[in-house]
Design a protein around this motif. Structure first.
Motif, PDB file in Angstrom:
ATOM      1  N   LYS A  34      12.925  -5.951  -2.175  1.00 19.13           N
ATOM      2  CA  LYS A  34      14.249  -6.342  -1.695  1.00 19.13           C
ATOM      3  C   LYS A  34      14.201  -7.720  -1.020  1.00 19.13           C
ATOM      4  O   LYS A  34      15.111  -8.522  -1.149  1.00 19.13           O
ATOM      5  N   ASP A  35      13.132  -7.997  -0.273  1.00 18.92           N
ATOM      6  CA  ASP A  35      13.027  -9.259   0.464  1.00 18.92           C
ATOM      7  C   ASP A  35      11.550  -9.639   0.608  1.00 18.92           C
ATOM      8  O   ASP A  35      10.899  -9.293   1.594  1.00 18.92           O
ATOM      9  N   PRO A  36      11.027 -10.372  -0.397  1.00 19.57           N
ATOM     10  CA  PRO A  36       9.575 -10.653  -0.425  1.00 19.57           C
ATOM     11  C   PRO A  36       9.101 -11.452   0.796  1.00 19.57           C
ATOM     12  O   PRO A  36       7.923 -11.404   1.142  1.00 19.57           O
ATOM     13  N   ASP A  37       9.996 -12.176   1.457  1.00 20.19           N
ATOM     14  CA  ASP A  37       9.589 -13.018   2.589  1.00 20.19           C
ATOM     15  C   ASP A  37       9.903 -12.390   3.942  1.00 20.19           C
ATOM     16  O   ASP A  37       9.870 -13.082   4.969  1.00 20.19           O
ATOM     17  N   VAL A  82      13.138   2.487   9.058  1.00 22.56           N
ATOM     18  CA  VAL A  82      14.030   1.835   8.095  1.00 22.56           C
ATOM     19  C   VAL A  82      14.293   2.717   6.882  1.00 22.56           C
ATOM     20  O   VAL A  82      15.431   2.816   6.413  1.00 22.56           O
ATOM     21  N   ALA A  83      13.253   3.378   6.383  1.00 19.87           N
ATOM     22  CA  ALA A  83      13.408   4.126   5.135  1.00 19.87           C
ATOM     23  C   ALA A  83      14.092   5.480   5.329  1.00 19.87           C
ATOM     24  O   ALA A  83      14.421   6.155   4.355  1.00 19.87           O
ATOM     25  N   GLY A  84      14.297   5.897   6.551  1.00 20.81           N
ATOM     26  CA  GLY A  84      14.937   7.189   6.787  1.00 20.81           C
ATOM     27  C   GLY A  84      14.015   8.376   6.596  1.00 20.81           C
ATOM     28  O   GLY A  84      14.440   9.460   6.203  1.00 20.81           O
ATOM     29  N   LEU A  85      12.716   8.195   6.873  1.00 23.75           N
ATOM     30  CA  LEU A  85      11.750   9.287   6.731  1.00 23.75           C
ATOM     31  C   LEU A  85      11.666  10.153   7.986  1.00 23.75           C
ATOM     32  O   LEU A  85      11.156  11.272   7.931  1.00 23.75           O
ATOM     33  N   THR A  86      12.109   9.661   9.131  1.00 26.73           N
ATOM     34  CA  THR A  86      11.990  10.433  10.382  1.00 26.73           C
ATOM     35  C   THR A  86      13.196  11.358  10.533  1.00 26.73           C
ATOM     36  O   THR A  86      14.204  11.186   9.848  1.00 26.73           O
ATOM     37  N   LEU A 103       0.813  -1.219   0.000  1.00 20.13           N
ATOM     38  CA  LEU A 103       0.000   0.000   0.000  1.00 20.13           C
ATOM     39  C   LEU A 103       0.850   1.274   0.000  1.00 20.13           C
ATOM     40  O   LEU A 103       0.330   2.370  -0.175  1.00 20.13           O
ATOM     41  N   THR A 104       2.155   1.130   0.245  1.00 17.35           N
ATOM     42  CA  THR A 104       3.022   2.317   0.309  1.00 17.35           C
ATOM     43  C   THR A 104       4.257   2.097  -0.564  1.00 17.35           C
ATOM     44  O   THR A 104       4.634   0.957  -0.857  1.00 17.35           O
ATOM     45  N   GLU A 105       4.896   3.219  -0.935  1.00 13.98           N
ATOM     46  CA  GLU A 105       6.145   3.117  -1.705  1.00 13.98           C
ATOM     47  C   GLU A 105       7.210   2.422  -0.866  1.00 13.98           C
ATOM     48  O   GLU A 105       7.950   1.568  -1.353  1.00 13.98           O
ATOM     49  N   ALA A 106       7.305   2.804   0.412  1.00 15.70           N
ATOM     50  CA  ALA A 106       8.314   2.207   1.292  1.00 15.70           C
ATOM     51  C   ALA A 106       8.091   0.701   1.414  1.00 15.70           C
ATOM     52  O   ALA A 106       9.029  -0.098   1.316  1.00 15.70           O
ATOM     53  N   GLY A 107       6.815   0.307   1.594  1.00 16.98           N
ATOM     54  CA  GLY A 107       6.500  -1.108   1.744  1.00 16.98           C
ATOM     55  C   GLY A 107       6.829  -1.892   0.480  1.00 16.98           C
ATOM     56  O   GLY A 107       7.417  -2.979   0.541  1.00 16.98           O
ATOM     57  N   ARG A 108       6.463  -1.334  -0.675  1.00 16.88           N
ATOM     58  CA  ARG A 108       6.740  -2.018  -1.940  1.00 16.88           C
ATOM     59  C   ARG A 108       8.248  -2.198  -2.138  1.00 16.88           C
ATOM     60  O   ARG A 108       8.714  -3.250  -2.586  1.00 16.88           O
ATOM     61  N   ALA A 109       9.028  -1.167  -1.787  1.00 17.46           N
ATOM     62  CA  ALA A 109      10.485  -1.255  -1.942  1.00 17.46           C
ATOM     63  C   ALA A 109      11.059  -2.345  -1.039  1.00 17.46           C
ATOM     64  O   ALA A 109      11.957  -3.097  -1.439  1.00 17.46           O
TER      65      ALA A 109
END
Lengths: 320, 320
Positions: free
Chosen positions: A92-95, A207-211, A82-88
């Motif tokens: 990288k690691d589908p599991d 993780v994504a460095g958004l904060t 549902l998010t760009e961060a989640g899709r990325a």
């Protein structure tokens, strides 16, 4: 009502956001206690709530999602598509079994794109520590009621630091102002030992460095704890205020092994009637060890039981 | 700590049995709240506890068994092949989903054969009503705290009658002694309507006929409620004292449909923060209906919330 200390800050955060005209809060949750608490708080003030739950917990603890849905909230497993961060992250690691840092990235992204939504965090930050300080204030009142001048040693579990900070800061304040000698021990899991093994430096909260960058004890914002770890306490970093207190020598820290925590939890349940949350059993295990090996007669030992383990009974059943 | 009113009597029963030298209690449980409460109480006083849980609940609610086991008790599905009564029931109907009456027969049989064991019942009987009267006493204290002279209408759910009797007898006592006019409404499930559809006569408390005869409202001791009924409140009879009070006109009774109860439970959860037990939602549904159709302005309406629904969240999820 949701079985942990989290409503102390969830109700305050939902209320002030509603007063400000915000109509939706987004957040992440690990074990699910924070997500359920914010879901309840949003229901009480009449705004909507969307939660990203770390996939390992989402799959293992369906009752937590049911609880959020009973309060009218929506709960997604994280990482989600549902998010760009989640899709990325999934690319990288589908599991991946997920992490709090990943779920935070998703919740922050959704809030940032919606002018009527805010992101709400249940631990780590200063305003959360402030709301949770009601715990320590209640401890002081209870000690007084029992005729005790001070606690000698206080054990609290430490994940992001909210219940520990709330429990201990009023007691540390009493130490600094009145010369009491209460000792505070942060009890963290050996599986995510930010205080005992992490570095004290600036790092991202997600993780994504958004904060924003936060100065804290951290295992690195890409740290992924073992999915078998039963409880919460899975965050890569530690509240800046707790980190600062440890750095100043105002509190100590120990790491506790998972098997010791369940044994301690069962012993506590059979003596006190309350099946404690797996998180809280870190504090209980450390306190039992202290009482059996080091404590002197008459010492006052306080244990912070941050939540009950009613929705974590399958983890106890696996241990039994 | 187990999430219902049941510890009020479980702790008293376990304590007095332990004082008397009894080392083991046996009991039955339906939804599981009573079994979990007696398991906790036995752990607190250091005696063992063996529970027969109605099979429909045993299969649908594994967390309740985990809870009993966390407290150190043993829990069997009923009917079981561990007793003569159980084996006879299984021979007659191998696929039975069980009933409280069957589970009582099994627990009574095991206790009767062991000189160190007693059978313990969590509802129906007079001593249980006495222990539970703390609920109504607390209601009177709370009303006083809020400056109210009396409750106008009180809604309590009714299975075996323990929370309802505990809630209402002190208020009925006040009516009789002081001339207050509190009205009490027993709210029972349409699926097991002993007060609204049963006969008032002598009957056995269990299926096998091992108990003394009891004068009560009863659907017949071989009554088996529909296994799809989500909550407790599955007993074929009603407490003799509650039955007597209804017969004297000291309280009224209504039967509530299951779908209305879940809708009311969700509305209550989102307004009050507490997800109520499915049993309690019978009282909530009847109270909401009364407030929306009949109540006059300023009336004081009391709802007895006999337990929380944290371990019944899958039933809510099925409804949603």
């Amino acid at each position: 009502p949701t079985g942990s200390h989290k409503p102390n800050t969830a109700v305050a955060q939902a209320y002030y956001n509603a007063v400000e005209g915000i109509t939706k809060l987004t957040t992440e949750t690990g074990a699910g206690q924070w997500g359920a608490s914010l879901a309840m708080a949003c229901a009480l003030v009449g705004i909507t709530c969307e939660v990203w739950q770390v996939r390992a917990s989402y799959d293992a603890k369906p009752y937590r999602r049911y609880q959020m849905e009973a309060y009218g909230s929506v709960c997604h497993p994280s990482p989600s598509d549902l998010t760009e961060a989640g899709r990325a992250m999934l690319e990288k690691d589908p599991d991946t079994t997920g992490s709090l840092g990943m779920a935070i990235s998703e919740a922050v992204e959704v809030a940032a794109k919606d002018p009527n939504a805010h992101y709400s965090l249940g631990s780590v930050l200063n305003h959360v520590m402030l709301h949770q300080s009601v715990i320590g204030q209640e401890v002081l009142a209870q000690l007084k009621e029992f005729g005790e001048e001070q606690a000698d040693v206080v054990f609290g579990c430490a994940g992001g630091g909210s219940n520990l900070g709330g429990l201990s800061f009023p007691l540390i304040g009493q130490n600094l102002r009145e010369g009491t000698t209460t000792r505070v021990v942060a009890c963290e899991p050996a599986a995510a030992p930010s205080l005992t093994r992490g570095e004290y430096r600036y790092d991202f909260g997600d993780v994504a460095g958004l904060t924003p960058l936060i100065k804290m004890h951290t295992l690195g914002h890409d740290f992924v704890p073992s999915p078998i770890h039963a409880g919460g306490l899975r965050y890569h970093g530690m509240s800046p205020m707790v980190s600062h207190a440890v750095n100043l020598g105002l509190m100590g820290a120990v790491a506790v092994e998972q098997d010791d925590t369940f044994a301690a939890g069962l012993e506590f349940a059979r003596a006190e009637g309350i099946v404690p949350a797996p998180e809280s059993t870190h504090a209980i295990a450390a306190a039992l060890d202290y009482v059996r090996t080091e404590a002197k007669d008459g010492e006052v030992v306080v244990i912070g039981v941050s939540g009950n383990g009613v929705l974590d009974l399958p983890a106890y059943e696996n241990y039994l």
